[in-house]
Design a protein around this motif. Structure first.
Motif, short mmCIF file in Angstrom:
data_model
loop_
_atom_site.label_atom_id
_atom_site.label_comp_id
_atom_site.label_asym_id
_atom_site.label_seq_id
_atom_site.Cartn_x
_atom_site.Cartn_y
_atom_site.Cartn_z
N LEU A 276 -4.26 -10.51 -30.71
CA LEU A 276 -3.38 -9.47 -31.24
C LEU A 276 -1.97 -9.69 -30.71
N THR A 277 -0.99 -9.68 -31.61
CA THR A 277 0.40 -9.84 -31.21
C THR A 277 1.18 -8.57 -31.53
N ASP A 305 -0.33 -3.68 -22.31
CA ASP A 305 -0.71 -4.97 -21.73
C ASP A 305 -2.22 -5.19 -21.71
N ASP A 306 -2.99 -4.13 -21.59
CA ASP A 306 -4.45 -4.28 -21.56
C ASP A 306 -5.04 -4.56 -22.94
N TYR A 307 -4.21 -4.47 -23.99
CA TYR A 307 -4.74 -4.52 -25.36
C TYR A 307 -4.13 -5.64 -26.21
N ILE A 308 -3.11 -6.31 -25.70
CA ILE A 308 -2.35 -7.27 -26.49
C ILE A 308 -2.50 -8.65 -25.88
N ASP A 309 -2.40 -9.69 -26.71
CA ASP A 309 -2.51 -11.07 -26.22
C ASP A 309 -1.17 -11.79 -26.20
N VAL A 310 -0.28 -11.41 -27.10
CA VAL A 310 1.03 -12.07 -27.23
C VAL A 310 2.09 -11.00 -27.41
N TYR A 311 3.17 -11.08 -26.66
CA TYR A 311 4.28 -10.15 -26.84
C TYR A 311 5.26 -10.71 -27.86
N THR A 312 5.67 -9.85 -28.81
CA THR A 312 6.58 -10.27 -29.87
C THR A 312 7.74 -9.29 -29.98
N PRO A 357 2.27 -14.98 -23.31
CA PRO A 357 3.44 -15.61 -23.92
C PRO A 357 4.34 -14.61 -24.64
N PHE A 358 5.58 -15.04 -24.84
CA PHE A 358 6.57 -14.27 -25.60
C PHE A 358 6.97 -15.04 -26.83
N TRP A 359 6.76 -14.43 -28.01
CA TRP A 359 7.22 -15.00 -29.27
C TRP A 359 8.48 -14.27 -29.73
N PHE A 360 9.49 -15.02 -30.04
CA PHE A 360 10.66 -14.48 -30.73
C PHE A 360 10.33 -14.62 -32.21
#
Length: 557
Positions: A276-277, A305-312, A357-360
């Motif tokens: 999930l992103t 943070d406990d529920y997400i895999d990638v920060y966007t 990870p961080f996706w722009f």
């Protein structure tokens, strides 16, 4: 004699001008023994003396990896290509073939695409929702997924568009198709709406990923939930129980949806099937209510943070801290490398504590991007953002958007739309024109040479006086390749001397997008090598055009 030389130069310029952006004009050159094709353009390395004051000294720190999570340069490409258009603007087979060929030629790694619940939804009776996963719209989406898989393009599916379709009391999402979780004229309880949404996500995984076998790893949780801290005047009123109404702003709704989706998938044993992103929050001015970037990111981290895999996150026109407002007159000719680098390093520093990870995952540039994207120097503006992302440890860059796109349910004009066509991208919709913008050629250098979808090593590099650069290394088909991306943000050609900490020891080829000589045409051919450098050791010297994107690569396409 002078007149003959001038005439010869003019003739050469004419040949180059009609060749288009992707053509290589043959020149007789010396070819080293390890070259496989006699036509390869190989030249002796330029030599600038130390006394030359005009040389820019650039350095590549290729002794130590800066970024090993880099996923290359990617783009949004809505999966609408095969959807039936209500206005009869369906692409012909030839247009579909051409657009897919362009994506293939660009070596795109990944696309993000919208998915509408209305593709499969058929009816609802109370709490019972019916879907047809073999509907005409779903079949069109499967065709698009097939086309992406045939080209080895990863797909991140955006599960619904905006938070408004959850809490905004609407029966439609972004395409205008009917969706199941809100019934007009009925009492819609907030928890029931979210449960119906998460059930759709569950069914999507079961029907599309498991049953039909599509390799979809990433699900995107909506887009750009906006926040109004003072009084939540832009919030949504929702019913938590009959007669009990509360106000929630979009950030809070986004958190509720992410948590509920994570829980639903864990409850049915499907959570490990996808990543999930989110939250896809879009910064539209410096920050809300005077908060710092760190405060805003920590708000999200503490809640999802406990529920997400990638920060966007998204950002279109950044400004330095303390600026009073967004620069709505932002120009494609600005040098923003240091600005992007500053903020990307902050994003990475703050998010890295989560280990994720961080996706722009959405960006363009400028207060008038629709016009800016057609200007000569716009490609370098986008490229300097990419170089800053590579040098700072960002994991993914997803451009808004690959091609201008016909939306099959729209005919409106306004904002980013003209006659129902989303007019942002590197090339017009083929329904309008087959000639790309100059941006297409520059951006294609980034998708082709700035790394693969995985197994990249990015090395930090330092530029000088408006020239920025980065280096990526990867293995493909058992061979190791090194590519250096150099962006000249200035309006003058520049003499450069690239100094590597560790020797390259291979031939390198130059692929150069020169915005002032590029002539787009319908063939949309990729830029070919126009120079070569034999057995590059620790120094590579060259002269690069104004506003150019130049790749020095051990790859010979």
């Amino acid at each position: 004699m002078t007149k003959k030389i001038i005439a010869l130069c003019l003739a050469l310029i004419m040949v180059l001008s009609v060749a288009g952006c992707g053509k290589y004009v043959e020149t007789k050159v010396e070819v080293p023994a390890d070259n496989t094709e006699a036509k390869d353009p190989v030249y002796e390395t330029q030599t600038f003396t130390e006394a030359d004051p005009d040389v820019l000294h650039l350095s590549v720190k290729n002794n130590k990896v800066k970024n090993n999570q880099w996923m290359g340069v990617n783009a949004i490409n809505q999966g609408f290509m095969f959807l039936p258009d209500e206005l009869g603007r369906n692409y012909t087979d030839a247009q579909i073939e051409e657009e897919l060929k362009r994506m293939d030629d660009m070596d795109v790694n990944m696309v993000r695409s919208y998915m509408d619940a209305g593709y499969a939804f058929t009816s609802r009776n109370g709490d019972v929702v019916n879907y047809n996963w073999d509907s005409e719209r779903m079949q069109a989406f499967y065709k698009w997924l097939d086309a992406m898989e045939e080209r080895d393009i990863e797909v991140a599916v955006q599960m619904g568009w905006g938070i408004g379709s959850i809490a905004g009391a609407t029966t439609q999402d972004h395409l205008g198709y009917t969706i199941p979780w809100y019934e007009s004229g009925k009492l819609n309880i907030y928890s029931d709406i979210i449960d119906m949404y998460t059930d759709w996500v569950k069914l999507f995984i079961e029907e599309v990923i498991i049953k039909r076998g599509y390799d979809i790893e990433y699900l995107v949780m909506f887009t750009e939930p906006y926040h109004d801290k003072s009084g939540m005047s832009n919030g949504y009123e929702v019913y938590t129980a009959p007669g009990v109404k509360v106000k929630k702003n979009a950030w809070e709704v986004s958190v509720d949806v992410i948590k509920a989706t994570d829980k639903k998938l864990k409850d049915v044993g499907l959570r490990d099937m996808v990543k999930l992103t989110g939250p896809q929050y879009g910064l539209s001015k410096e920050f809300y209510e005077g908060e710092t970037l760190e405060e805003e990111l920590n708000w999200w981290i503490s809640r999802i943070d406990d529920y997400i895999d990638v920060y966007t996150f998204h950002w279109y026109i950044p400004t330095w801290p303390g600026a009073s407002s967004v620069n709505s007159a932002a120009s494609a000719y600005d040098d923003n490398y240091d600005l992007w680098l500053y903020y990307f390093e902050e994003f990475v520093r703050i998010i890295s504590k989560t280990g994720k990870p961080f996706w722009f995952d959405e960006w363009m540039y400028g207060g008038n991007a629709i016009e800016n994207q057609k200007t000569d120097f716009y490609a370098q503006q986008i490229a300097q953002t990419v170089v800053a992302a590579m040098n700072s440890g960002v994991s993914n860059c997803i451009y808004w958007q690959m091609f201008e796109t016909v939306w099959p349910t729209r005919s409106d004009t306004g904002g980013e739309f003209k006659d129902g066509i989303h007019i942002l991208g590197t090339a017009p919709s083929l329904y309008i024109s087959a000639i790309p913008y100059k941006l297409f050629y520059g951006y294609s250098l980034l998708t082709k040479y700035a790394g693969q979808f995985s197994n990249n090593k990015v090395y930090y590099a330092e530029g000088e006086n408006g020239v920025c650069l980065s280096m990526v290394e990867y293995e493909k088909d058992g061979k190791k390749y090194q590519n250096v991306i150099v962006v000249n943000t200035t309006s003058m050609e520049q003499k450069i001397s690239i100094e590597f900490e560790k020797r390259i020891g291979k031939n390198m080829y130059r692929y150069c997008f020169d915005p002032l000589t590029c002539v787009p045409n319908t063939s949309a051919e990729m830029i070919d090598a126009d120079k070569g450098f034999k057995n590059v050791d620790k120094i590579l010297q060259d002269t690069i055009p104004a506003g150019s994107i130049t790749v020095y690569s051990t790859v010979r396409d």
